[in-house]
Structures are given as structure tokens and as C-alpha cells.
Design an enzyme around this catalytic site. Structure first.
Site, PDB file in Angstrom:
ATOM      1  N   LYS A 184       0.737  -1.160  -0.132  1.00 21.32           N
ATOM      2  CA  LYS A 184       0.350   0.113  -0.094  1.00 21.32           C
ATOM      3  C   LYS A 184       0.619   1.660   0.170  1.00 21.32           C
ATOM      4  O   LYS A 184       0.661   2.559  -1.025  1.00 21.32           O
ATOM      5  CB  LYS A 184      -0.488  -0.090   1.175  1.00 21.32           C
ATOM      6  N   ARG A 213      11.477  -0.833  12.416  1.00 24.37           N
ATOM      7  CA  ARG A 213       9.776  -0.917  12.893  1.00 24.37           C
ATOM      8  C   ARG A 213       9.631  -1.392  14.081  1.00 24.37           C
ATOM      9  O   ARG A 213       9.949  -3.029  13.435  1.00 24.37           O
ATOM     10  CB  ARG A 213       9.098  -0.523  12.011  1.00 24.37           C
ATOM     11  N   ARG A 253      11.759  -5.091   5.675  1.00 24.99           N
ATOM     12  CA  ARG A 253      11.947  -3.879   6.728  1.00 24.99           C
ATOM     13  C   ARG A 253      12.273  -3.975   7.652  1.00 24.99           C
ATOM     14  O   ARG A 253      12.932  -3.178   7.742  1.00 24.99           O
ATOM     15  CB  ARG A 253      10.416  -4.113   6.175  1.00 24.99           C
ATOM     16  N   ARG A 266      -9.851   0.526   7.720  1.00 29.20           N
ATOM     17  CA  ARG A 266      -9.099  -0.628   8.410  1.00 29.20           C
ATOM     18  C   ARG A 266     -10.471  -1.879   9.015  1.00 29.20           C
ATOM     19  O   ARG A 266     -10.071  -2.831   9.806  1.00 29.20           O
ATOM     20  CB  ARG A 266      -8.192  -0.500   9.120  1.00 29.20           C
ATOM     21  N   ARG A 297      -0.388  -8.803  13.209  1.00 33.43           N
ATOM     22  CA  ARG A 297      -1.480  -8.300  12.506  1.00 33.43           C
ATOM     23  C   ARG A 297      -2.007  -8.436  11.607  1.00 33.43           C
ATOM     24  O   ARG A 297      -3.328  -8.251  11.694  1.00 33.43           O
ATOM     25  CB  ARG A 297      -0.303  -7.336  12.341  1.00 33.43           C
TER      26      ARG A 297
HETATM   27  P1  B4P Z   1       4.173  -1.710   2.525  1.00 36.73           P
HETATM   28  O1  B4P Z   1       3.470  -2.408   0.892  1.00 36.73           O
HETATM   29  O2  B4P Z   1       4.550  -0.749   1.608  1.00 36.73           O
HETATM   30  O3  B4P Z   1       3.643  -2.126   3.401  1.00 36.73           O
HETATM   31  P2  B4P Z   1       1.860  -1.204   4.101  1.00 36.73           P
HETATM   32  O4  B4P Z   1       1.351  -2.207   3.481  1.00 36.73           O
HETATM   33  O5  B4P Z   1       1.849   0.078   3.400  1.00 36.73           O
HETATM   34  O6  B4P Z   1       2.289  -1.302   5.893  1.00 36.73           O
HETATM   35  P3  B4P Z   1       1.330  -2.119   6.833  1.00 36.73           P
HETATM   36  O7  B4P Z   1       0.132  -2.313   6.634  1.00 36.73           O
HETATM   37  O8  B4P Z   1       2.659  -2.395   6.882  1.00 36.73           O
HETATM   38  O9  B4P Z   1       1.542  -0.255   7.827  1.00 36.73           O
HETATM   39  P4  B4P Z   1       0.774   1.101   8.017  1.00 36.73           P
HETATM   40  O10 B4P Z   1       1.421   1.640   8.254  1.00 36.73           O
HETATM   41  O11 B4P Z   1      -0.455   0.659   7.300  1.00 36.73           O
HETATM   42  O12 B4P Z   1       5.491  -2.241   2.344  1.00 36.73           O
HETATM   43  C1  B4P Z   1       6.244  -3.610   2.978  1.00 36.73           C
HETATM   44  C2  B4P Z   1       7.891  -4.130   2.256  1.00 36.73           C
HETATM   45  O13 B4P Z   1       7.635  -4.841   1.292  1.00 36.73           O
HETATM   46  C3  B4P Z   1       8.902  -2.727   1.858  1.00 36.73           C
HETATM   47  O14 B4P Z   1       9.179  -2.941   2.700  1.00 36.73           O
HETATM   48  C4  B4P Z   1       7.973  -3.117   0.823  1.00 36.73           C
HETATM   49  O15 B4P Z   1       9.524  -1.823  -0.661  1.00 36.73           O
HETATM   50  C5  B4P Z   1       8.303  -4.270   0.105  1.00 36.73           C
HETATM   51  N1  B4P Z   1       7.148  -4.105  -1.082  1.00 36.73           N
HETATM   52  C6  B4P Z   1       6.221  -3.228  -1.476  1.00 36.73           C
HETATM   53  N2  B4P Z   1       5.501  -3.852  -3.128  1.00 36.73           N
HETATM   54  C7  B4P Z   1       6.074  -5.027  -2.613  1.00 36.73           C
HETATM   55  C8  B4P Z   1       6.513  -5.576  -3.912  1.00 36.73           C
HETATM   56  N3  B4P Z   1       5.721  -5.897  -5.106  1.00 36.73           N
HETATM   57  N4  B4P Z   1       7.757  -6.854  -3.872  1.00 36.73           N
HETATM   58  C9  B4P Z   1       8.285  -6.413  -3.239  1.00 36.73           C
HETATM   59  N5  B4P Z   1       8.749  -6.063  -2.082  1.00 36.73           N
HETATM   60  C10 B4P Z   1       7.399  -4.875  -1.651  1.00 36.73           C
HETATM   61  O16 B4P Z   1       0.306   0.344   9.490  1.00 36.73           O
HETATM   62  C11 B4P Z   1       0.959  -0.075  10.494  1.00 36.73           C
HETATM   63  C12 B4P Z   1       0.278   0.012  12.343  1.00 36.73           C
HETATM   64  O17 B4P Z   1      -0.845   1.430  12.303  1.00 36.73           O
HETATM   65  C13 B4P Z   1      -1.373  -0.871  11.956  1.00 36.73           C
HETATM   66  O18 B4P Z   1      -0.434  -2.019  12.704  1.00 36.73           O
HETATM   67  C14 B4P Z   1      -2.014  -0.771  13.363  1.00 36.73           C
HETATM   68  O19 B4P Z   1      -1.757  -0.811  14.629  1.00 36.73           O
HETATM   69  C15 B4P Z   1      -1.840   1.017  12.536  1.00 36.73           C
HETATM   70  N6  B4P Z   1      -2.967   1.302  12.097  1.00 36.73           N
HETATM   71  C16 B4P Z   1      -3.266   1.691  11.161  1.00 36.73           C
HETATM   72  N7  B4P Z   1      -3.742   2.398  10.372  1.00 36.73           N
HETATM   73  C17 B4P Z   1      -4.606   2.036  11.418  1.00 36.73           C
HETATM   74  C18 B4P Z   1      -6.096   2.325  10.934  1.00 36.73           C
HETATM   75  N8  B4P Z   1      -6.931   2.616  10.246  1.00 36.73           N
HETATM   76  N9  B4P Z   1      -6.785   1.619  12.067  1.00 36.73           N
HETATM   77  C19 B4P Z   1      -6.491   1.438  13.037  1.00 36.73           C
HETATM   78  N10 B4P Z   1      -5.573   1.256  13.004  1.00 36.73           N
HETATM   79  C20 B4P Z   1      -3.860   1.432  11.939  1.00 36.73           C
END
Ligand code: B4P
Length: 199
Positions: A14, A134, A128, A89, A145
Site C-alpha cells: 500500500k 519498525r 523491512r 481498516r 497483525r
Molecule cells: P508496504 O506494503 O508499503 O507496507 P504497508 O502495507 O503500506 O504498511 P503496513 O500495513 O505494514 O503498515 P501501516 O503503516 O499501514 O511495505 C512492505 C514492504 O514490502 C516494504 O519494505 C516494500 O519495499 C516491500 N514491497 C512492497 N511491494 C513489493 C513488491 N511488489 N515486491 C517486493 N517487495 C515489495 O500500519 C501500521 C500499524 O498502524 C497497524 O498495524 C495498526 O496498528 C496501525 N494503524 C494504521 N492504520 C490504522 C487504522 N486505519 N485503524 C487502526 N489502526 C491503524
């Protein structure tokens, strides 16, 4: 105004794909994960409270996150559109977002759901964690999670599916090829050259 949600489990891409879409389509990025981490790093009262949930792999309570989104929308009255990354979420958050956007007569038009096998998600997040430090990217917290995602977040896909807004996208391709696929979906709604809506 064009509003899109990027949806999927932790580590599905995302954050990574949001960066590309913002640059290409001039959308305003709202990532609840980034907003919460900012509060945590400044040790604000909200951040201190949120950290207890995040470090345990739990979702932060709805009222906290919805309040944050509401003030962010008020702070940016002139945005051409928003990309919501990691929000909603829960089904309660999805309903609250619909009500907040009703005021602007600018509903969510599209929900892009990135689908990635679970072992690949864990691999990405552990990787990551090594780079970013993190605290929620350890195998133990990732497993919590993921459970939280299936219990509370996955039903949000159904919420948008019945509205005909959900597009499922294969998320285990290269970053660039996923970006191209997402771009094609977005361009069904906006013309990037003329900057005009197609709806
Ligand atoms: P991303 O894929 O960018 O991670 P994310 O899904 O955006 O974030 P995530 O869900 O973990 O956490 P968030 O900050 O939203 O990256 C993952 C890795 O994969 C990176 O290193 C990237 O380089 C790599 N990657 C990506 N695409 C790739 C591909 N095609 N091939 C290979 N590698 C790839 O949330 C964190 C915490 O905040 C949650 O757990 C929760 O506690 C809280 N939170 C956030 N939003 C909330 C909400 N709406 N309600 C309640 N709690 C919330």
C-alpha cells in the site's frame, strides 16, 4: 474530486504503490500508519496511547483514527482527491469515511485491493524490519497483525464489493508492473493529461 482507497494486508504494498500514484495523479496522500507513527515519534498523548496497540499488532481504536482522518480532511479543503492508504481498516471506519466524504459530495470511487500470499507478506515485513527498525515488523507482531487483519479488516472488502467499487489486483508482481496495473484502473476514472474526471 477523485477519492481512492488502497486496501490489503500488512506488507501488501500500500505504502509503496501510494508513492507512485501520488506522483502520477497529483492526489493527496493520507496514510494512517504514517500519521500514527508521527504521533508516536513526537510522544504526543495520542501517540503514547496508539503505541500500546501498534507494538502489540492490534488496530488502534476506531474513534482515534477517525478523528485523525476528519481533521486531515478539514486541513486540506482544496485537494483534487485523496488516496487513503491503510484506512479504512474496519467496517465502522468505512462507514465513518463515507459520512465524512458526503459533506464534500465526493464519495470513494475506487478501492484497489492488493492480494499477496501470506508467506511473501511475512518475508517482506521481516526484511523491512531489519532496515527500518519498525517495532511492529518482528515475526511475533506480524503474526498478530495478520490475525487482526483477517478478523477486522478483511470484511471491509465485502463492504466495498457490494457497492461495486472493489478491484482485486495481484500484488506479488514487480513493483513497476503493479504500478502500471493500478494506473490503468485509476485512468478509468481520471484523465491524467487533461486532469479531468471521466465520471
Ligand atoms: P508496504 O506494503 O508499503 O507496507 P504497508 O502495507 O503500506 O504498511 P503496513 O500495513 O505494514 O503498515 P501501516 O503503516 O499501514 O511495505 C512492505 C514492504 O514490502 C516494504 O519494505 C516494500 O519495499 C516491500 N514491497 C512492497 N511491494 C513489493 C513488491 N511488489 N515486491 C517486493 N517487495 C515489495 O500500519 C501500521 C500499524 O498502524 C497497524 O498495524 C495498526 O496498528 C496501525 N494503524 C494504521 N492504520 C490504522 C487504522 N486505519 N485503524 C487502526 N489502526 C491503524
Amino acid at each position: 474530486m477523485f477519492n481512492v482507497v488502497l486496501f490489503g494486508p500488512p506488507g501488501c504494498g500500500k505504502g509503496t504503490q501510494s508513492e507512485k500514484l501520488i506522483q502520477r495523479y497529483g492526489l493527496h496522500h493520507i496514510s494512517t500508519g504514517d500519521l500514527l507513527r508521527d504521533e508516536v515519534s513526537r510522544a504526543t498523548p495520542l501517540g503514547v496511547e496508539a503505541r500500546k496497540f501498534m507494538d502489540n499488532g492490534m488496530l488502534v481504536p476506531d474513534e482515534v483514527v477517525i478523528g485523525m482522518i476528519s481533521s486531515r480532511l478539514e486541513d486540506t479543503p482544496d485537494a483534487q482527491g485523496f488516496i487513503f492508504d491503510g484506512f479504512p481498516r474496519t467496517v465502522a471506519q468505512a462507514g465513518a469515511l463515507d459520512r465524512l466524504l458526503e459533506f464534500r459530495q465526493a464519495p470513494i470511487r475506487l478501492v484497489l485491493a492488493l492480494e499477496v500470499p501470506e508467506d511473501e507478506l511475512v518475508r517482506r515485513l521481516v526484511e523491512r524490519g531489519k532496515m527500518s527498525g519498525r517495532t511492529d515488523d518482528t515475526e511475533e507482531v506480524i503474526s498478530k497483525r495478520t490475525k487482526e487483519y483477517y478478523a477486522k479488516t478483511e470484511p471491509v472488502a465485502q463492504y466495498y464489493e457490494v457497492q461495486g467499487k472493489l478491484q482485486r489486483i495481484k500484488g506479488d508482481e514487480s513493483i513497476d508492473s503493479i504500478g502500471t496495473t493500478l494506473g490503468k484502473e485509476v485512468e478509468k476514472f481520471i484523465d491524467p493529461v487533461a486532469g479531468t474526471a471521466r465520471y
